[in-house]
Write a protein that holds these residues in place. Structure first.
Motif, PDB file in Angstrom:
ATOM      1  N   LEU A   1       0.843  -1.198   0.000  1.00 38.98           N
ATOM      2  CA  LEU A   1       0.000   0.000   0.000  1.00 38.98           C
ATOM      3  C   LEU A   1       0.877   1.247   0.000  1.00 38.98           C
ATOM      4  O   LEU A   1       0.781   2.093  -0.878  1.00 38.98           O
ATOM      5  CB  LEU A   1      -0.939  -0.004   1.221  1.00 38.98           C
ATOM      6  CG  LEU A   1      -1.722   1.287   1.461  1.00 38.98           C
ATOM      7  CD1 LEU A   1      -2.617   1.629   0.287  1.00 38.98           C
ATOM      8  CD2 LEU A   1      -2.532   1.176   2.748  1.00 38.98           C
ATOM      9  N   ASN A   2       1.730   1.367   0.994  1.00 35.38           N
ATOM     10  CA  ASN A   2       2.561   2.556   1.165  1.00 35.38           C
ATOM     11  C   ASN A   2       3.922   2.316   0.526  1.00 35.38           C
ATOM     12  O   ASN A   2       4.698   1.501   1.004  1.00 35.38           O
ATOM     13  CB  ASN A   2       2.716   2.873   2.656  1.00 35.38           C
ATOM     14  CG  ASN A   2       1.378   3.157   3.300  1.00 35.38           C
ATOM     15  OD1 ASN A   2       0.617   3.990   2.822  1.00 35.38           O
ATOM     16  ND2 ASN A   2       1.069   2.449   4.370  1.00 35.38           N
ATOM     17  N   LEU A   3       4.169   3.053  -0.551  1.00 34.56           N
ATOM     18  CA  LEU A   3       5.368   2.815  -1.342  1.00 34.56           C
ATOM     19  C   LEU A   3       6.404   3.930  -1.220  1.00 34.56           C
ATOM     20  O   LEU A   3       7.302   4.039  -2.049  1.00 34.56           O
ATOM     21  CB  LEU A   3       4.989   2.589  -2.808  1.00 34.56           C
ATOM     22  CG  LEU A   3       4.192   1.305  -3.047  1.00 34.56           C
ATOM     23  CD1 LEU A   3       3.570   1.292  -4.426  1.00 34.56           C
ATOM     24  CD2 LEU A   3       5.091   0.098  -2.841  1.00 34.56           C
ATOM     25  N   GLY A   4       6.300   4.754  -0.201  1.00 35.17           N
ATOM     26  CA  GLY A   4       7.320   5.746   0.078  1.00 35.17           C
ATOM     27  C   GLY A   4       7.298   6.973  -0.816  1.00 35.17           C
ATOM     28  O   GLY A   4       8.182   7.816  -0.710  1.00 35.17           O
ATOM     29  N   GLY A   5       6.341   7.109  -1.678  1.00 33.06           N
ATOM     30  CA  GLY A   5       6.240   8.278  -2.559  1.00 33.06           C
ATOM     31  C   GLY A   5       4.838   8.846  -2.509  1.00 33.06           C
ATOM     32  O   GLY A   5       4.058   8.556  -1.608  1.00 33.06           O
TER      33      GLY A   5
ATOM     34  N   THR B   1      -0.292  -4.678   3.349  1.00 31.98           N
ATOM     35  CA  THR B   1      -0.235  -3.495   4.187  1.00 31.98           C
ATOM     36  C   THR B   1      -0.033  -3.846   5.653  1.00 31.98           C
ATOM     37  O   THR B   1      -0.508  -4.885   6.111  1.00 31.98           O
ATOM     38  CB  THR B   1      -1.510  -2.635   4.039  1.00 31.98           C
ATOM     39  OG1 THR B   1      -1.356  -1.439   4.801  1.00 31.98           O
ATOM     40  CG2 THR B   1      -2.751  -3.381   4.484  1.00 31.98           C
ATOM     41  N   GLY B   2       0.660  -2.968   6.339  1.00 33.40           N
ATOM     42  CA  GLY B   2       0.773  -3.046   7.784  1.00 33.40           C
ATOM     43  C   GLY B   2      -0.252  -2.160   8.451  1.00 33.40           C
ATOM     44  O   GLY B   2      -0.378  -2.149   9.674  1.00 33.40           O
TER      45      GLY B   2
ATOM     46  N   GLU C   1      -7.706  -8.399  -2.991  1.00 33.18           N
ATOM     47  CA  GLU C   1      -7.445  -9.093  -1.733  1.00 33.18           C
ATOM     48  C   GLU C   1      -6.446  -8.286  -0.906  1.00 33.18           C
ATOM     49  O   GLU C   1      -5.560  -7.636  -1.463  1.00 33.18           O
ATOM     50  CB  GLU C   1      -6.854 -10.480  -1.990  1.00 33.18           C
ATOM     51  CG  GLU C   1      -7.785 -11.436  -2.703  1.00 33.18           C
ATOM     52  CD  GLU C   1      -8.802 -12.083  -1.776  1.00 33.18           C
ATOM     53  OE1 GLU C   1      -8.740 -11.864  -0.559  1.00 33.18           O
ATOM     54  OE2 GLU C   1      -9.650 -12.806  -2.298  1.00 33.18           O
ATOM     55  N   ILE C   2      -6.585  -8.346   0.426  1.00 26.51           N
ATOM     56  CA  ILE C   2      -5.651  -7.678   1.332  1.00 26.51           C
ATOM     57  C   ILE C   2      -4.807  -8.736   2.028  1.00 26.51           C
ATOM     58  O   ILE C   2      -5.336  -9.708   2.561  1.00 26.51           O
ATOM     59  CB  ILE C   2      -6.399  -6.829   2.378  1.00 26.51           C
ATOM     60  CG1 ILE C   2      -7.170  -5.705   1.704  1.00 26.51           C
ATOM     61  CG2 ILE C   2      -5.413  -6.269   3.411  1.00 26.51           C
ATOM     62  CD1 ILE C   2      -8.070  -4.920   2.648  1.00 26.51           C
TER      63      ILE C   2
ATOM     64  N   GLU D   1      -9.621  -0.391   7.645  1.00 23.19           N
ATOM     65  CA  GLU D   1      -9.492   0.934   7.034  1.00 23.19           C
ATOM     66  C   GLU D   1      -9.017   0.819   5.593  1.00 23.19           C
ATOM     67  O   GLU D   1      -9.466   1.561   4.718  1.00 23.19           O
ATOM     68  CB  GLU D   1      -8.524   1.801   7.840  1.00 23.19           C
ATOM     69  CG  GLU D   1      -9.060   2.207   9.200  1.00 23.19           C
ATOM     70  CD  GLU D   1      -8.047   2.993  10.010  1.00 23.19           C
ATOM     71  OE1 GLU D   1      -7.045   3.487   9.440  1.00 23.19           O
ATOM     72  OE2 GLU D   1      -8.260   3.110  11.232  1.00 23.19           O
ATOM     73  N   THR D   2      -8.117  -0.127   5.352  1.00 18.17           N
ATOM     74  CA  THR D   2      -7.621  -0.352   3.997  1.00 18.17           C
ATOM     75  C   THR D   2      -8.748  -0.835   3.096  1.00 18.17           C
ATOM     76  O   THR D   2      -8.858  -0.412   1.939  1.00 18.17           O
ATOM     77  CB  THR D   2      -6.451  -1.352   4.005  1.00 18.17           C
ATOM     78  OG1 THR D   2      -5.415  -0.837   4.855  1.00 18.17           O
ATOM     79  CG2 THR D   2      -5.903  -1.583   2.617  1.00 18.17           C
TER      80      THR D   2
END
Length: 145
Positions: A75-79, A105-106, A125-126, A111-112
């Motif tokens: 999910l979160n790719l640093g950009g 995701t962590g 899928e998560i 929420e995701t």
């Protein structure tokens, strides 16, 4: 700025544009080098061809060449762009719209899920981090890749 695209697989590389996915062909997208390489190694050990990218932009370059059987993205790719942005971009492409996607995701999975639903990505899928190999294997079994 150098890109961090790893387009090699256990059996070769993406050499030419392709529209037909191959069974087991997976694109992994994660900005964390350790996670990206560990997941790639797990998938290759599981008998799947695997390529990896560190960002949405790098993944888009690979996807311009080849439609994999499955995309697994963090999910979160640093950009500025997230895994949700990548999957939404794929869904807008006639060539990539049907490629199944899985979001790691962590963050809170509930929420995701709301964020995915709001983006119209109810089929994604998560995979909650940290995860064990068995959880990944179960999800892979549910995704038509």
């Amino acid at each position: 700025m150098a890109t961090n695209v790893s387009a090699t697989t256990a059996k070769g590389s993406f050499a030419s544009p392709s529209t037909s996915p191959r069974r087991g062909d997976v694109l992994v997208v994660d900005d964390d080098d350790f996670v990206r390489h560990a997941l790639k190694r797990l998938l290759i050990t599981d008998g799947r061809e695997c390529v990896a990218a560190a960002s949405v932009e790098d993944a888009q370059q690979l996807l311009a060449l080849h439609a994999p059987a499955l995309v697994i993205t963090d999910l979160n790719l640093g950009g500025k762009l997230t895994g949700i942005d990548l999957i939404a971009w794929m869904r807008r492409s006639p060539r990539l719209a049907a490629v199944p996607a899985m979001l790691m995701t962590g963050d809170d999975p509930d929420e995701t899920r709301v964020r995915l639903d709001d983006a119209g990505l109810r089929d994604v899928e998560i995979l909650a981090k940290p995860f064990e190999r068995g959880a990944l294997t179960r999800l892979l079994g549910r995704v038509p890749a």
